[in-house]
Scaffold this active site. Structure first.
Site, short mmCIF file in Angstrom:
data_model
loop_
_atom_site.label_atom_id
_atom_site.label_comp_id
_atom_site.label_asym_id
_atom_site.label_seq_id
_atom_site.Cartn_x
_atom_site.Cartn_y
_atom_site.Cartn_z
N HIS B 140 -3.46 -29.08 -31.26
CA HIS B 140 -4.72 -29.03 -30.54
C HIS B 140 -4.66 -30.12 -29.47
CE1 HIS B 140 -9.09 -29.75 -30.00
NE2 HIS B 140 -9.28 -28.56 -30.51
N ASP B 217 -3.11 -33.94 -38.69
CA ASP B 217 -4.40 -33.46 -38.23
C ASP B 217 -4.84 -32.39 -39.23
OD1 ASP B 217 -6.48 -32.09 -37.10
OD2 ASP B 217 -5.51 -31.73 -35.17
N GLN B 220 -8.02 -28.10 -39.83
CA GLN B 220 -8.02 -26.71 -40.30
C GLN B 220 -7.44 -26.60 -41.70
OE1 GLN B 220 -9.52 -24.43 -38.58
NE2 GLN B 220 -9.73 -25.49 -36.63
N LYS B 243 -16.25 -28.71 -39.43
CA LYS B 243 -15.46 -27.53 -39.81
C LYS B 243 -15.41 -27.38 -41.33
CE LYS B 243 -12.58 -28.41 -35.80
NZ LYS B 243 -12.62 -27.34 -34.81
N CYS B 381 -8.12 -24.63 -27.17
CA CYS B 381 -7.70 -26.02 -26.95
C CYS B 381 -6.26 -26.23 -27.41
CB CYS B 381 -8.60 -27.02 -27.67
SG CYS B 381 -10.28 -27.00 -27.11
C1 LIG Z 1 -6.49 -28.52 -35.38
C2 LIG Z 1 -7.62 -29.23 -34.73
N1 LIG Z 1 -7.51 -30.52 -34.40
C3 LIG Z 1 -8.49 -31.20 -33.82
C4 LIG Z 1 -9.69 -30.61 -33.49
C5 LIG Z 1 -10.74 -31.42 -32.81
O1 LIG Z 1 -11.85 -31.59 -33.62
P1 LIG Z 1 -13.18 -32.23 -33.05
O2 LIG Z 1 -13.50 -31.52 -31.78
O3 LIG Z 1 -14.18 -32.00 -34.13
O4 LIG Z 1 -12.91 -33.69 -32.83
C6 LIG Z 1 -9.86 -29.27 -33.81
C7 LIG Z 1 -11.13 -28.59 -33.45
O5 LIG Z 1 -11.19 -27.64 -32.72
C8 LIG Z 1 -8.81 -28.56 -34.44
O6 LIG Z 1 -8.94 -27.27 -34.74
#
Ligand SMILES: Cc1ncc(COP(=O)(O)O)c(C=O)c1O
Lengths: 156, 423
Positions: B140, B217, B220, B243, B381
Site C-alpha cells: 500500500h 503491515d 488486512q 478495518k 492505493c
Molecule cells: C495494506 C494496507 N496498509 C495500510 C493502509 C493504510 O491504512 P490507514 O489509511 O488506516 O492508515 C491500508 C488501508 O487502506 C491497507 O489496506
C-alpha cells in the site's frame, strides 16, 4: 434496475465510450497536455493543433478511463474542431458550470454551436453523480491546460 | 479450517461454518439494515473500512455520555475513569496480538502514522546512506512513501521483492535481495489489492538470518485471522482500527520493547516527557514517549471493544467463515464470462480484485451500486500492483465477518446485468 443510469449512460455516450473518435496521436499537434485523475487512475493525453489564427484545426486524444471520461474526451475532440481558442474556453466553462451548478442556465452559452451544447447537456447528467463529475470534465480541463501551455494537470 | 497467517498454508476451502451464527452477527451491525436505492445494502468494501457493531457504537456513546475526560492528567473521577478505560483498551490490544508487554502497544492515528513513526524515529536513527530496505511489489502507498521520503533524505536504497502473475510473493527472489546491507524488511502481511497472504514466517526467518529487522503491515491481516506477534517473532507490527470494525482515527504500532525504548520520540509535546526544563527534557519510556498530546480517547476505547467483539466470535471462526465466502465468490465470479480475477495466490484473505472485459471498473462500481452493492474501484492505493498487471484500476470486493453467500449472489447478478447493459 439500471433505469436511473440510462440518463447518464445514454446510447450516444456508450457509443463514444466504446468507439472513441479521434483516438490517435497526431504528428503535427501544436499543444498537448496530460490529464490524470489520481483517485480513479484515469489518464488522458489531449492533442490540439492550432493554426496561426488560434483556430483549432485538429483535436485528438489517447489514454484510458471509464465510459464517461472516454466518451467525454471523444465528443470534445469532435466539438472542438473549427473552434477558436476563446470559443473552446467558453464551452469548457459552460460545461463545467453545467456539471456542477444547480442554477446553470443554458442561455449562458447563447451564440455557441447548438449541436455542441446539446452533446454537453447530455454529458452533464453526471451532476447527479457527484463522484463522476471529474470523469466528464477531465478531458476539458486537460484541453484547457494544453491550449494554455500547461503540460500536467490533475483533477482532485 | 482457519487461515493460519504465520504459516504458508494452502487453504482447503472447507467451509463448515455451521456453528457460526451469521444472523446474530448481522443483527449487531445497525447499518446492515440500511437500504440504498430501495435495495438492501450489500457492503463489500471492508478492505477500505469495515462497519461498526452496536457494541462499539454504544461504548463510544457511553464514553461521551457518562465519563469522558482527558486522560493521564486529572485527579477527578471522570479523568480516572477515562484513563482506566483507555489503558484497558491498550491491554486488550496486547492480548489480541499476544504482545509480551502492554508497553509495546502504541496508539497512533492508524497504520499510516504507525509506519511513518517507525521511519521517522527508528529509521532516521539507525539507517545511513547505502543501507537497504526491502519492500514488496504489493505494498500500500503508506508502506512505500515513508521509505521514499527517508531515501530522499538520507540516501537509503529501496529494494522491491517481486510477485508472480498470480500475485504470490516470491520467496526465493526475496531471499536473493537480502544482503548485509539489508537493515529492514517492511512488507504487508496481506495484500489489500490482491488478497495475497505473504509467507511472513519465512520472510522473518530469512531477514533475521541477515540481521535485518522486519515490519509487517497488518491492516488486512488482523480482521481475518489470528495474529501472534511473539509467535511470528516479528519486530514491528502495524494496523488500523477502522478495518477491524473499530473507529477511525485510531491505530496501533506494536514494537519490541527494547527497540522502542531505544528510539527517539516522534513528536514532542505533553504526556510524553518525564521532566522538562528549558535546558533538558527527559522522555518517558514507551508507549507514552510516542503518544505526545491528547490521544483519540473514545476511539481507543472503541477499538478495545472492537477487539473484544472479534475475539468473542473467535478469529478462527471468522477466518473459516470468510474462507468459505471467498471460495464461493471465487467460483461464482469466475463463472462470469469476461471477468478476470486479479490476484489468485495460493493463500488469500477474503479479497477479490477483478476486471470485466470492455467495462471500466468505475462504470462497474456505479452500476453495482444501483443494486445496493458497495465495492471499491480504483488503484486501491497500490499503484505498483496495478502497473504490474498493466491496468489502471480494478474493482474489488472484500468480504468481512458479516457477509453472506446471498450477498455474493447479488454481486454476481448485478455484474451480469451490467454486462448486458454494456453489451
Ligand atoms: C495494506 C494496507 N496498509 C495500510 C493502509 C493504510 O491504512 P490507514 O489509511 O488506516 O492508515 C491500508 C488501508 O487502506 C491497507 O489496506
Amino acid at each position: 434496475m439500471f433505469d436511473d443510469l440510462r440518463d447518464l449512460y445514454q446510447e450516444v455516450i456508450l457509443d463514444h465510450g466504446k468507439k472513441p473518435r479521434n483516438f490517435r496521436c497526431p504528428e503535427n499537434a501544436t499543444c498537448l497536455a496530460h490529464g490524470n485523475n489520481p483517485i480513479c487512475g484515469d489518464t488522458l493525453v489531449i492533442y490540439i493543433t492550432l493554426d496561426g489564427d488560434e483556430r483549432i484545426t485538429d483535436a485528438a486524444f489517447q489514454g484510458e478511463g471509464c465510459a464517461i471520461s472516454v466518451a467525454s474526451a471523444s465528443m470534445m475532440t469532435e466539438i472542438l474542431k473549427g473552434k477558436t481558442r476563446a470559443e473552446a474556453k467558453t464551452l469548457f466553462e459552460g460545461f463545467h458550470d453545467m456539471c456542477t451548478k444547480d442554477d446553470f442556465d443554458v442561455s449562458q452559452l447563447a451564440g455557441c454551436d447548438e449541436d455542441a451544447i446539446e452533446r454537453l447537456v447530455m454529458l452533464s447528467g453526471v451532476k447527479e453523480f457527484p463522484i463522476r463529475v471529474k470523469c466528464a470534465t477531465l478531458a476539458w480541463h486537460t484541453m484547457q491546460a494544453a491550449v494554455e501551455g500547461d503540460e500536467e494537470i490533475s483533477t482532485e | 479450517m482457519s487461515m493460519d497467517l504465520s504459516q504458508p498454508v494452502i487453504s482447503s476451502g472447507d467451509n463448515s461454518t455451521s456453528a457460526y451464527d451469521l444472523e446474530r452477527i448481522r443483527a449487531d451491525f445497525p447499518i446492515l439494515k440500511q437500504e440504498v436505492y430501495g435495495k438492501p445494502l450489500v457492503y463489500l468494501d471492508n478492505g477500505a473500512s469495515a462497519q461498526k457493531p452496536r457494541q462499539v457504537i454504544d461504548a463510544m456513546s457511553d464514553v461521551f455520555e457518562n465519563y469522558y475526560s482527558n486522560v493521564h492528567r486529572g485527579v477527578h473521577w471522570t479523568s480516572q475513569r477515562s484513563t482506566e478505560a483507555f489503558e484497558a483498551a491498550r491491554e486488550k490490544v496486547q492480548v489480541f496480538i499476544n504482545a509480551a508487554s502492554v508497553n509495546e502497544v502504541i496508539f497512533t492515528r492508524g497504520a499510516t502514522e504507525s509506519i511513518n513513526l517507525v521511519a521517522a524515529t527508528w529509521g532516521r536513527k539507525n539507517l545511513k546512506a547505502g543501507d537497504e530496505v526491502i519492500l514488496s511489489h504489493m505494498e500500500h502507498h503508506s508502506n512505500i512513501v515513508p521509505w521514499q521520503l527517508l531515501r530522499d533524505e538520507i540516501g537509503i536504497e529501496l529494494k522491491i521483492a517481486p510477485i508472480d502473475k498470480g500475485g504470490n510473493f516470491l520467496l526465493d527472489a526475496f531471499e536473493a535481495l537480502l544482503s548485509d546491507k539489508t537493515k529492514l524488511v517492511a512488507v504487508t502481511h496481506v495484500s489489500n489489492a490482491l488478497g495475497t497472504v505473504v509467507p511472513v514466517a519465512d520472510v522473518i526467518r530469512l531477514a533475521h538470518e541477515k540481521g535485518a529487522l522486519v515490519l509487517l503491515d497488518g491492516c488486512q491481516a488482523v480482521p481475518h485471522a489470528v495474529v501472534d506477534v511473539q509467535a511470528l517473532d516479528v519486530d514491528f507490527y502495524v494496523f488500523s482500527g477502522h478495518k477491524l470494525y473499530g473507529p477511525t482515527g485510531i491505530g496501533v504500532l506494536w514494537g519490541r520493547e527494547d527497540l522502542l525504548n531505544a528510539m527517539p520520540p516522534y513528536q514532542g509535546g505533553g504526556d510524553m516527557i518525564s521532566s522538562v526544563t528549558f535546558e533538558k527534557t527527559t522522555f518517558m519510556k514507551t508507549p507514552h514517549r510516542f503518544e505526545a498530546g491528547t490521544p483519540a480517547i473514545a476511539e481507543a476505547i472503541g477499538l478495545g471493544v472492537a477487539v473484544d467483539y472479534v475475539s468473542g466470535i473467535g478469529l478462527e471462526n471468522i477466518s473459516a467463515h470468510e474462507q468459505g465466502i471467498l471460495q464461493y465468490a471465487t467460483e461464482k465470479l469466475s463463472a462470469i464470462k469476461g471477468l478476470t480475477i486479479i490476484g489468485t495466490a495460493k493463500e488469500k484473505a477474503s479479497i477479490i480484485s477483478f476486471s470485466v472485459d470492455g467495462i471500466h471498473p468505475h462504470d462497474i462500481g456505479t452500476f453495482v451500486d444501483r443494486a445496493g452493492v458497495a465495492v471499491r474501484v480504483g488503484h486501491h492505493c497500490a499503484q505498483p500492483v496495478m502497473e504490474f498487471y498493466g491496468v489502471a484500476a480494478t474493482a474489488r470486493a472484500s468480504f468481512g465477518l458479516y457477509n453472506t453467500r446471498d450477498e455474493v449472489d447479488v454481486l454476481a447478478d448485478a455484474l451480469e446485468q451490467t454486462k448486458e447493459f454494456f453489451a
